[in-house]
Design a protein around this motif. Sequence first.
Motif, PDB file in Angstrom:
ATOM      1  N   ASN A 215       9.485   7.096  11.152  1.00 55.73           N
ATOM      2  CA  ASN A 215      10.005   6.118  10.809  1.00 55.73           C
ATOM      3  C   ASN A 215      10.873   6.282   9.385  1.00 55.73           C
ATOM      4  O   ASN A 215      10.478   6.778   8.486  1.00 55.73           O
ATOM      5  CB  ASN A 215       9.036   5.162  10.277  1.00 55.73           C
ATOM      6  N   LYS A 216      12.363   5.794   9.492  1.00 52.79           N
ATOM      7  CA  LYS A 216      13.041   6.029   8.599  1.00 52.79           C
ATOM      8  C   LYS A 216      12.847   5.174   7.159  1.00 52.79           C
ATOM      9  O   LYS A 216      13.057   5.795   6.125  1.00 52.79           O
ATOM     10  CB  LYS A 216      14.573   5.337   9.093  1.00 52.79           C
ATOM     11  N   ASN A 217      12.264   4.186   7.260  1.00 52.80           N
ATOM     12  CA  ASN A 217      11.758   3.497   6.041  1.00 52.80           C
ATOM     13  C   ASN A 217      10.613   4.192   5.441  1.00 52.80           C
ATOM     14  O   ASN A 217      10.485   4.249   3.945  1.00 52.80           O
ATOM     15  CB  ASN A 217      11.406   1.859   6.270  1.00 52.80           C
ATOM     16  N   VAL A 218       9.374   4.847   6.216  1.00 52.14           N
ATOM     17  CA  VAL A 218       8.662   5.654   5.619  1.00 52.14           C
ATOM     18  C   VAL A 218       9.202   6.827   4.903  1.00 52.14           C
ATOM     19  O   VAL A 218       8.729   7.084   3.952  1.00 52.14           O
ATOM     20  CB  VAL A 218       7.395   5.789   6.810  1.00 52.14           C
ATOM     21  N   GLN A 219      10.118   7.236   5.499  1.00 57.33           N
ATOM     22  CA  GLN A 219      10.682   8.681   5.022  1.00 57.33           C
ATOM     23  C   GLN A 219      11.296   8.379   3.728  1.00 57.33           C
ATOM     24  O   GLN A 219      11.492   9.067   2.783  1.00 57.33           O
ATOM     25  CB  GLN A 219      11.665   9.272   5.831  1.00 57.33           C
ATOM     26  N   ARG A 220      12.287   7.271   3.533  1.00 53.36           N
ATOM     27  CA  ARG A 220      12.881   6.739   2.415  1.00 53.36           C
ATOM     28  C   ARG A 220      12.008   6.062   1.455  1.00 53.36           C
ATOM     29  O   ARG A 220      12.062   6.377   0.127  1.00 53.36           O
ATOM     30  CB  ARG A 220      13.744   5.587   2.990  1.00 53.36           C
ATOM     31  N   LEU A 221      11.011   5.240   1.627  1.00 49.74           N
ATOM     32  CA  LEU A 221      10.363   4.419   0.824  1.00 49.74           C
ATOM     33  C   LEU A 221       8.936   4.967   0.645  1.00 49.74           C
ATOM     34  O   LEU A 221       8.196   4.456  -0.310  1.00 49.74           O
ATOM     35  CB  LEU A 221      10.453   3.083   1.109  1.00 49.74           C
ATOM     36  N   GLY A 222       8.215   5.762   1.315  1.00 48.17           N
ATOM     37  CA  GLY A 222       7.060   6.166   1.526  1.00 48.17           C
ATOM     38  C   GLY A 222       6.236   5.009   1.979  1.00 48.17           C
ATOM     39  O   GLY A 222       6.754   4.029   2.944  1.00 48.17           O
ATOM     40  N   ARG A 223       5.074   4.725   1.330  1.00 48.92           N
ATOM     41  CA  ARG A 223       4.245   3.624   1.663  1.00 48.92           C
ATOM     42  C   ARG A 223       4.274   2.482   0.746  1.00 48.92           C
ATOM     43  O   ARG A 223       3.207   1.904   0.351  1.00 48.92           O
ATOM     44  CB  ARG A 223       2.829   3.948   2.022  1.00 48.92           C
ATOM     45  N   ALA A 224       5.501   2.315   0.062  1.00 49.19           N
ATOM     46  CA  ALA A 224       5.628   1.419  -1.052  1.00 49.19           C
ATOM     47  C   ALA A 224       5.348   0.043  -0.523  1.00 49.19           C
ATOM     48  O   ALA A 224       5.453  -0.469   0.753  1.00 49.19           O
ATOM     49  CB  ALA A 224       7.167   1.214  -1.240  1.00 49.19           C
ATOM     50  N   THR A 225       5.055  -0.645  -1.466  1.00 45.57           N
ATOM     51  CA  THR A 225       4.645  -2.183  -1.565  1.00 45.57           C
ATOM     52  C   THR A 225       5.889  -3.004  -1.777  1.00 45.57           C
ATOM     53  O   THR A 225       6.156  -2.791  -3.283  1.00 45.57           O
ATOM     54  CB  THR A 225       3.467  -2.698  -2.028  1.00 45.57           C
ATOM     55  N   ILE A 226       6.608  -3.602  -1.348  1.00 43.64           N
ATOM     56  CA  ILE A 226       7.919  -4.396  -1.767  1.00 43.64           C
ATOM     57  C   ILE A 226       7.524  -5.983  -2.161  1.00 43.64           C
ATOM     58  O   ILE A 226       6.681  -6.478  -1.474  1.00 43.64           O
ATOM     59  CB  ILE A 226       8.726  -4.622  -0.715  1.00 43.64           C
ATOM     60  N   ARG A 227       7.427  -6.107  -3.628  1.00 46.61           N
ATOM     61  CA  ARG A 227       7.043  -7.092  -4.361  1.00 46.61           C
ATOM     62  C   ARG A 227       8.082  -8.488  -4.140  1.00 46.61           C
ATOM     63  O   ARG A 227       9.182  -8.090  -4.883  1.00 46.61           O
ATOM     64  CB  ARG A 227       6.275  -7.120  -5.597  1.00 46.61           C
TER      65      ARG A 227
END
Length: 509
Positions: A215-227
């Motif tokens: 997944n492109k967002n997993v590659q970019r952001l990792g498993r980030a939590t967007i608050r």
Amino acid sequence: MKKNLFLLAILFSVQILNAQNNQVPEKKIQKAFAKTDFLSIEMPDFNEKNMGFSGIHYNLMLNNWSYAGLGIYGSISGIRGGFFTLGVNAGIKKYFGKDFYIDTGFHFGGGGGAAAPDGGGAFILPHFNLGYDFKNFSLNSGWSYVDFFDGGLIKGHQINVGLEIPLNYDYADYGVSENEYDLAALKKSGWNINSKRTSLMLHFNNLKVQGDETNKNVQRLGRATIRLAGFEFASYFSKNWFTFIKVDGAYDGIRAGYMDVFLGGGYHFAFNNNRTNLLAKFGAGAGGGGGVESKGGFLIYPDISIEQRIFNDIYLSINKGFVMSPDATFYTSSFGVGLKYYVERNGIISKEKSFKSGKFKGLEVITKHDIYVKAKRDANPSEDMHQISLQINLDLNKNVFLAGQTSFANFGGAGAYAEGIVGLGTRSNALLNGKFSLFAQILGGAAGGGGISTGQGFIIKPSTGLNYKLNKKVSFRTSGGYVKAMGGNLSSVFVNFGIKYHLSFLKMK
């Protein structure tokens, strides 16, 4: 004898004054309509797909043929997910025959995002449409032209299509706010109609990035939590069914700039003697920015919430759901908490509740232009930044108000910058023959984009200013203050000026 007549005259005068003070304010009707529209904008790079631009507007009819209002646009197709704008509308709507009409007008606003060539963000969007009125709704379509004229490259002609729904509202003059009347008096007035239920929620939401390693967002952001921080407004059209609009902005977890806007509907089930609510919601809208890959920006939002009453009409809400693109390019699990305020308004008849009295509450809608002096950038030299801004104030009493504000850059080379902030304010009583009042407020929340140095996006924004009353509905407003990004270098003095539209509505108790 003369003395007795004098005392009788005084008592009679006092009685007349009391009767006038107890007279229920007149119920007035403002004709208005909501509109959603779509246009496909050709981008300057010929190898790029058109950007699908969709808007939500609310317009007031100024007379039988002209209107003015506000609108927000967002990208929902193409590759510019996270591209948002805010602006003002004005136009002429003239019928010929019974059902056909011509609608011509313009939209002026600011915004941008998603690395688009938007310049400073300022743009115009005139249109000329032909419409047909089906009474409960109308459809229109025609020519429009968009031009991001402050150094932007996005411009061109296109066809637009729109759907309009009449959405009138009842109101009273702002001057009667905080006046309270018993049920017996209200029954003899124009407010003796069915009440309407609405709710306003301020909330914090957390989006946990999901997907496999491809997944492109997993590659970019990792498993980030967007608050996220934001608000949700809902209006009920039956006992259980409602529509809502929800707006959020990121303040932590990823770099600043992510925002989403949803429009949808839901079902409300109450139990435990109406102290506990279960809500199922589904929304669709636009989102992106802050490094998130959302392709064209179209997102869906299924959600389940449970609410518990904690004080009178105030509920604590906990929600669990998903925010995602239909193809799961952007796929997050959402979890949030909020405070929700329910209002039974503008009517004294209800099948679900019994009322004892009603109080008029003040509401202010402010459109203004902000100027940040020498706004710090992440890379480029500091320069002044301008914004178009919308603020809504709900009076808690005569001198204290709850405020929510959203702003989008329109001049100064920061077209992708936007804010979504909330807070409290206080104002003085009217001064100098009721023409002037002073106020102070402190707001805080999410901000970012456009290369402005806001770190992960949390800002605070105190200010003070004055209002000058032009008539019963409209005031001129100006203020100055200071904006500070808690995790970035933005630290600027600012000034603003604008127009405040004020009214009051009847809140039942």
